[in-house]
Design a protein around this motif. Sequence first.
Motif, PDB file in Angstrom:
ATOM      1  N   THR A  74      -7.909   1.101  37.880  1.00  0.00           N
ATOM      2  CA  THR A  74      -7.626  -0.333  37.770  1.00  0.00           C
ATOM      3  C   THR A  74      -6.638  -0.774  38.841  1.00  0.00           C
ATOM      4  OG1 THR A  74      -7.988  -0.202  35.375  1.00  0.00           O
ATOM      5  CG2 THR A  74      -6.895  -2.167  36.212  1.00  0.00           C
ATOM      6  N   ARG A  77      -8.473  -1.064  42.117  1.00  0.00           N
ATOM      7  CA  ARG A  77      -9.295  -2.274  42.219  1.00  0.00           C
ATOM      8  C   ARG A  77      -8.430  -3.493  42.531  1.00  0.00           C
ATOM      9  NH1 ARG A  77     -12.230   0.050  37.883  1.00  0.00           N
ATOM     10  NH2 ARG A  77     -11.040  -1.173  36.354  1.00  0.00           N
ATOM     11  N   ASN A  81      -8.681  -5.719  45.949  1.00  0.00           N
ATOM     12  CA  ASN A  81      -8.904  -7.160  45.861  1.00  0.00           C
ATOM     13  C   ASN A  81      -7.787  -7.938  46.553  1.00  0.00           C
ATOM     14  OD1 ASN A  81     -11.230  -6.741  44.385  1.00  0.00           O
ATOM     15  ND2 ASN A  81     -10.256  -7.070  42.396  1.00  0.00           N
TER      16      ASN A  81
END
Length: 215
Positions: A74, A77, A81
């Motif tokens: 997580t 990610r 991003n």
Amino acid sequence: MNSQPNFNLIARPYRWLEYLTLGPILQNCRTHFLPLLLDRKQALVLGDGDGRFLAKLLTRNPTLQADAVDTSATMLRLLRNRCEAATLTTTTRLRTHNRSALDHSPSAKTDLITAHFFFDCLPQQDLDTLIVRIAPHTSPNTLWLISDFRIPSGPMSLPAKLYIRSLYLAFCLLTGLRTTHLPDHEIPLRRAGLTRTHQRLFLFGLLTTEIWSRL
């Protein structure tokens, strides 16, 4: 309790948890030496959380290639991003690796290693092993940028110990982190032949950001 901490649950609120406790000071600590990194070509980024430091680094240094390593999918990610939102060239310049830093071998071209508030998640034995593993893959030109908590001397020593103990307790409850004491990164770095060339202390010595290299 799993011996491997799980940072996935705190990944999204991590930024706000950080701001609620210490405001912008941790980020200021991470980015203090950013102007000295603009000539770097290949970075190994260890546990950069949600990527606020790496996004700034990739933006300020448009030729840098980076490998980001984290056990939290997580966090990786969020990091990707954030970096892609910061610069359009991220897709060709950033590689993410969802694994333990102890299992990662850096590129031979690595000339920058960053570890912001990452070493404090490791027991001393793992930190010693990590530095012994990584150091042979680096060149004399490699810079090691490290930011972390520390115990200052003098009247701030006891408050710092109590505060850091409370942080470890919170992370144990939230992530399963088993580490309970700050490891000493200076001794293994010096044994690996590195010297601290820059240091800036924040918050009465509770925080440090440092650059190490071979002289």
